[in-house]
Design a protein around this motif. Structure first.
Motif, mmCIF file in Angstrom:
data_model
loop_
_atom_site.group_PDB
_atom_site.id
_atom_site.type_symbol
_atom_site.label_atom_id
_atom_site.label_comp_id
_atom_site.label_asym_id
_atom_site.label_seq_id
_atom_site.Cartn_x
_atom_site.Cartn_y
_atom_site.Cartn_z
ATOM 1 N N LEU A 73 -0.954 -10.944 5.185
ATOM 2 C CA LEU A 73 -1.716 -9.702 5.369
ATOM 3 C C LEU A 73 -1.541 -8.785 4.157
ATOM 4 O O LEU A 73 -2.511 -8.173 3.689
ATOM 5 C CB LEU A 73 -1.273 -8.971 6.638
ATOM 6 C CG LEU A 73 -1.837 -9.488 7.953
ATOM 7 C CD1 LEU A 73 -1.138 -8.826 9.139
ATOM 8 C CD2 LEU A 73 -3.338 -9.252 8.030
ATOM 9 N N LEU A 74 -0.326 -8.706 3.645
ATOM 10 C CA LEU A 74 -0.090 -7.897 2.449
ATOM 11 C C LEU A 74 -0.844 -8.472 1.251
ATOM 12 O O LEU A 74 -1.382 -7.721 0.432
ATOM 13 C CB LEU A 74 1.406 -7.811 2.154
ATOM 14 C CG LEU A 74 2.208 -6.951 3.127
ATOM 15 C CD1 LEU A 74 3.695 -7.203 2.949
ATOM 16 C CD2 LEU A 74 1.886 -5.486 2.955
ATOM 17 N N GLU A 75 -0.887 -9.771 1.157
ATOM 18 C CA GLU A 75 -1.627 -10.434 0.072
ATOM 19 C C GLU A 75 -3.112 -10.088 0.148
ATOM 20 O O GLU A 75 -3.760 -9.857 -0.868
ATOM 21 C CB GLU A 75 -1.417 -11.946 0.162
ATOM 22 C CG GLU A 75 -1.967 -12.730 -0.998
ATOM 23 C CD GLU A 75 -1.220 -12.464 -2.295
ATOM 24 O OE1 GLU A 75 -1.896 -12.392 -3.340
ATOM 25 O OE2 GLU A 75 0.011 -12.326 -2.268
ATOM 26 N N TRP A 76 -3.661 -10.057 1.356
ATOM 27 C CA TRP A 76 -5.078 -9.763 1.577
ATOM 28 C C TRP A 76 -5.444 -8.357 1.113
ATOM 29 O O TRP A 76 -6.521 -8.133 0.567
ATOM 30 C CB TRP A 76 -5.388 -9.932 3.085
ATOM 31 C CG TRP A 76 -6.728 -9.401 3.495
ATOM 32 C CD1 TRP A 76 -7.918 -10.056 3.442
ATOM 33 C CD2 TRP A 76 -7.015 -8.095 4.020
ATOM 34 N NE1 TRP A 76 -8.925 -9.230 3.900
ATOM 35 C CE2 TRP A 76 -8.388 -8.030 4.250
ATOM 36 C CE3 TRP A 76 -6.223 -6.976 4.306
ATOM 37 C CZ2 TRP A 76 -9.013 -6.899 4.765
ATOM 38 C CZ3 TRP A 76 -6.837 -5.852 4.808
ATOM 39 C CH2 TRP A 76 -8.220 -5.814 5.040
ATOM 40 N N ALA A 77 -4.555 -7.405 1.312
ATOM 41 C CA ALA A 77 -4.866 -5.987 1.110
ATOM 42 C C ALA A 77 -4.828 -5.556 -0.354
ATOM 43 O O ALA A 77 -3.976 -6.005 -1.116
ATOM 44 C CB ALA A 77 -3.890 -5.132 1.912
ATOM 45 N N ASP A 78 -5.750 -4.649 -0.697
ATOM 46 C CA ASP A 78 -5.690 -3.956 -1.987
ATOM 47 C C ASP A 78 -4.740 -2.769 -1.898
ATOM 48 O O ASP A 78 -4.084 -2.413 -2.867
ATOM 49 C CB ASP A 78 -7.076 -3.436 -2.391
ATOM 50 C CG ASP A 78 -8.079 -4.549 -2.617
ATOM 51 O OD1 ASP A 78 -7.708 -5.574 -3.217
ATOM 52 O OD2 ASP A 78 -9.237 -4.390 -2.176
ATOM 53 N N HIS A 79 -4.712 -2.138 -0.721
ATOM 54 C CA HIS A 79 -3.867 -0.979 -0.468
ATOM 55 C C HIS A 79 -3.213 -1.143 0.893
ATOM 56 O O HIS A 79 -3.864 -1.576 1.846
ATOM 57 C CB HIS A 79 -4.683 0.321 -0.480
ATOM 58 C CG HIS A 79 -5.327 0.596 -1.791
ATOM 59 N ND1 HIS A 79 -4.652 1.154 -2.844
ATOM 60 C CD2 HIS A 79 -6.588 0.362 -2.231
ATOM 61 C CE1 HIS A 79 -5.469 1.266 -3.873
ATOM 62 N NE2 HIS A 79 -6.645 0.781 -3.529
ATOM 63 N N VAL A 80 -1.951 -0.780 0.974
ATOM 64 C CA VAL A 80 -1.199 -0.842 2.226
ATOM 65 C C VAL A 80 -0.686 0.566 2.499
ATOM 66 O O VAL A 80 0.096 1.107 1.710
ATOM 67 C CB VAL A 80 -0.019 -1.832 2.131
ATOM 68 C CG1 VAL A 80 0.734 -1.885 3.451
ATOM 69 C CG2 VAL A 80 -0.522 -3.222 1.733
ATOM 70 N N TRP A 81 -1.159 1.146 3.593
ATOM 71 C CA TRP A 81 -0.806 2.519 3.925
ATOM 72 C C TRP A 81 0.029 2.535 5.195
ATOM 73 O O TRP A 81 -0.460 2.236 6.281
ATOM 74 C CB TRP A 81 -2.050 3.367 4.101
ATOM 75 C CG TRP A 81 -2.859 3.491 2.832
ATOM 76 C CD1 TRP A 81 -2.421 3.359 1.550
ATOM 77 C CD2 TRP A 81 -4.259 3.764 2.730
ATOM 78 N NE1 TRP A 81 -3.444 3.533 0.655
ATOM 79 C CE2 TRP A 81 -4.592 3.782 1.355
ATOM 80 C CE3 TRP A 81 -5.260 3.998 3.656
ATOM 81 C CZ2 TRP A 81 -5.874 4.032 0.902
ATOM 82 C CZ3 TRP A 81 -6.544 4.248 3.206
ATOM 83 C CH2 TRP A 81 -6.845 4.266 1.835
ATOM 84 N N ALA A 82 1.283 2.887 5.053
ATOM 85 C CA ALA A 82 2.204 2.984 6.183
ATOM 86 C C ALA A 82 2.078 4.370 6.819
ATOM 87 O O ALA A 82 1.670 5.332 6.169
ATOM 88 C CB ALA A 82 3.634 2.764 5.704
ATOM 89 N N MET A 83 2.476 4.458 8.073
ATOM 90 C CA MET A 83 2.421 5.732 8.769
ATOM 91 C C MET A 83 3.619 6.618 8.431
ATOM 92 O O MET A 83 3.529 7.841 8.540
ATOM 93 C CB MET A 83 2.350 5.534 10.288
ATOM 94 C CG MET A 83 1.104 4.778 10.759
ATOM 95 S SD MET A 83 -0.460 5.632 10.407
ATOM 96 C CE MET A 83 -1.202 4.467 9.269
ATOM 97 N N THR A 84 4.731 6.016 7.991
ATOM 98 C CA THR A 84 5.916 6.802 7.638
ATOM 99 C C THR A 84 6.520 6.309 6.329
ATOM 100 O O THR A 84 6.310 5.154 5.931
ATOM 101 C CB THR A 84 7.015 6.713 8.727
ATOM 102 O OG1 THR A 84 7.546 5.375 8.741
ATOM 103 C CG2 THR A 84 6.488 7.083 10.104
ATOM 104 N N GLN A 85 7.304 7.175 5.726
ATOM 105 C CA GLN A 85 8.012 6.800 4.503
ATOM 106 C C GLN A 85 8.992 5.669 4.778
ATOM 107 O O GLN A 85 9.144 4.762 3.971
ATOM 108 C CB GLN A 85 8.739 8.023 3.923
ATOM 109 C CG GLN A 85 9.338 7.765 2.571
ATOM 110 C CD GLN A 85 8.296 7.444 1.512
ATOM 111 O OE1 GLN A 85 7.272 8.107 1.417
ATOM 112 N NE2 GLN A 85 8.543 6.420 0.721
ATOM 113 N N ALA A 86 9.647 5.698 5.938
ATOM 114 C CA ALA A 86 10.610 4.645 6.282
ATOM 115 C C ALA A 86 9.921 3.284 6.369
ATOM 116 O O ALA A 86 10.467 2.272 5.919
ATOM 117 C CB ALA A 86 11.310 4.977 7.598
ATOM 118 N N GLN A 87 8.719 3.247 6.932
ATOM 119 C CA GLN A 87 7.983 1.983 7.017
ATOM 120 C C GLN A 87 7.584 1.493 5.633
ATOM 121 O O GLN A 87 7.677 0.299 5.339
ATOM 122 C CB GLN A 87 6.745 2.151 7.906
ATOM 123 C CG GLN A 87 7.083 2.366 9.355
ATOM 124 C CD GLN A 87 5.967 3.024 10.146
ATOM 125 O OE1 GLN A 87 4.986 3.519 9.598
ATOM 126 N NE2 GLN A 87 6.122 3.040 11.463
#
Length: 141
Positions: A73-87
């Motif tokens: 899934l990370l490979e698929w994405a151009d951008h990965v937006w987490a909901m928190t800094q910890a994530q």
């Protein structure tokens, strides 16, 4: 920022990231969007309150099933937006090869706040979280 494929990430993939996914997809920007959870139980539905709130915004989570975060899934994405800094930090540590595309949704939207987790809260808490997500998504465009 050229955005084509976005992966939105939270913990369980039943509240925040699915709401963000549905709200972003409903904007019909041509952006491909998926969501996942760092600790998701596969196939769990979105919470009832998340489904209600998203419906109030003209979108749906009726077909949503939680998906656990994977390298593919990370490979698929151009951008990965987490909901928190910890994530975001957890993903950067677990998948350092994708560090350059990982940030929080708030950072992408030019702010510095975590998206509030409404899990276990009432409908108004979910509405506040949805509004927070919408504000960040509007800042990105």
């Amino acid at each position: 920022m050229a955005v084509k494929r976005v992966l939105l990430v939270c913990t369980g993939n039943t509240c925040r990231s699915p709401m963000a996914e549905a709200l972003l997809a409903a904007k019909e920007t041509g952006i491909e969007v998926k969501s996942a959870g760092t600790q998701a139980l596969a196939a769990s539905p979105a919470t009832p309150h998340a489904r209600i709130v998203v419906r109030e915004h003209g979108a749906t989570l009726d077909e949503h099933h939680a998906e656990r975060l994977t390298g593919s899934l990370l490979e698929w994405a151009d951008h990965v937006w987490a909901m928190t800094q910890a994530q975001a930090l957890q993903m950067e540590q677990q998948y350092p090869e994708h560090k350059n595309k990982i940030m929080t949704l708030a950072t992408a939207g030019g702010a510095h706040e975590d998206i509030t987790d409404p899990v276990g809260g009432d409908l108004d808490e979910y509405r506040r979280t949805a509004e927070q997500i919408k504000q960040m998504l509007e800042r990105i465009e």
